[in-house]
Design a protein around this motif. Structure first.
Motif, PDB file in Angstrom:
ATOM      1  N   ALA A 155      -6.232   1.286  -1.040  1.00 45.38           N
ATOM      2  CA  ALA A 155      -5.607   2.366  -1.261  1.00 45.38           C
ATOM      3  C   ALA A 155      -6.827   3.477  -1.577  1.00 45.38           C
ATOM      4  O   ALA A 155      -6.907   4.381  -1.060  1.00 45.38           O
ATOM      5  CB  ALA A 155      -4.677   2.296  -2.350  1.00 45.38           C
TER       6      ALA A 155
ATOM      7  N   LEU B 264       0.891  -1.230   0.002  1.00 44.26           N
ATOM      8  CA  LEU B 264       0.059  -0.113   0.006  1.00 44.26           C
ATOM      9  C   LEU B 264       0.912   1.307  -0.106  1.00 44.26           C
ATOM     10  O   LEU B 264       0.584   2.203  -0.691  1.00 44.26           O
ATOM     11  CB  LEU B 264      -0.932  -0.084   1.206  1.00 44.26           C
ATOM     12  CG  LEU B 264      -1.866  -1.123   1.110  1.00 44.26           C
ATOM     13  CD1 LEU B 264      -2.808  -0.987   2.390  1.00 44.26           C
ATOM     14  CD2 LEU B 264      -2.926  -0.802   0.039  1.00 44.26           C
TER      15      LEU B 264
ATOM     16  N   GLY C   7       1.001   3.988  -2.567  1.00 42.16           N
ATOM     17  CA  GLY C   7       0.548   5.426  -2.266  1.00 42.16           C
ATOM     18  C   GLY C   7       1.592   6.571  -2.899  1.00 42.16           C
ATOM     19  O   GLY C   7       1.243   7.593  -2.983  1.00 42.16           O
TER      20      GLY C   7
END
Length: 229
Positions: free
Chosen positions: A206, A93, A97
């Motif tokens: 996400a 993640l 990101g």
């Protein structure tokens, strides 16, 4: 020098054996390939070569892959396929990101790597065509500007990666409809393999972190739907 037909790939990998194997396979596939072995070298090669796609190792000496990805995306957005030996969801993640579009876990097959690269390039081409459309999609508190590829939640802009935007847009085309994971893989990533559906799951998580946990609904054993207001 790359021919007009060649797409340029920057491979950033500190393991010489892996880097050379990837380079040879991509050259055989018709790509113009540049290689860097650390973070600083990757940024220098990125600025000079202006690649069409970057294959980026998560763990690098000096600047790690996350920081390298962040700086690349800040300088000039580019599709990034992250290589990771880390199985923790949090690490995946975090990579998504900072601007990675997709990830593949080591050890990986060269066939899958090539397929993922081609899929990323197809998505960029498709996004370029769709960018000429002048439309805004509104679903509840979420507003999607398809021309400028911007997303707002209750008036505040959410910073989405290229892949997150494409996934949200696909779900928003039919709010409430359940999309199977395999279908989303095919529509967004350009391939459909049951073993790769975790890629979809990671991007949905996400999206929820950025837009709110209530925006995307999970239908267990099937897939995902954008929640109708």
């Amino acid at each position: 020098m790359a021919t007009p037909q060649q797409r340029r790939v920057l491979v950033v990998e500190d393991d010489d054996t892996i880097a050379n194997a990837v380079r040879l396979r991509l050259v055989a596939e018709g790509f113009d390939v540049r290689v860097a072995s650390d973070g600083e070298g990757a940024l220098a090669a990125y600025a000079k070569a202006e690649p069409d796609v970057v294959v980026l190792d998560r763990l690098l000496p000096g600047l790690d892959g996350l920081e390298v990805c962040r700086r690349m995306q800040a300088a000039r957005p580019v599709p990034v396929l992250m290589l990771t030996a880390l199985g923790e969801e949090t690490d995946v993640l975090v990579g998504l990101g900072v601007g990675a579009d997709d990830y593949i876990t080591k050890p990986f097959s060269m066939r899958e790597l090539v397929a993922r690269i081609h899929a990323l390039l197809r998505r960029v081409e498709r996004a370029s065509l769709l960018a000429h459309e002048d439309a805004v999609i509104r679903v509840g508190d979420v507003e999607i500007d398809t021309a400028e590829r911007r997303v707002f939640v209750r008036g505040a802009e959410a910073q989405l990666t290229r892949t997150e935007f494409d996934l949200l847009r696909r779900l928003a085309e039919r709010p409430g409809q359940v999309f199977e994971r395999e279908r989303l893989l095919s529509d967004i990533w350009g391939f459909s393999e049951a073993a790769a559906t975790r890629t979809v799951d990671s991007h949905v998580r996400a999206l929820r972190r950025k837009l709110g946990p209530e925006v995307v609904r999970t239908v267990h054993g099937v897939g995902y739907a954008l929640v109708r207001p």
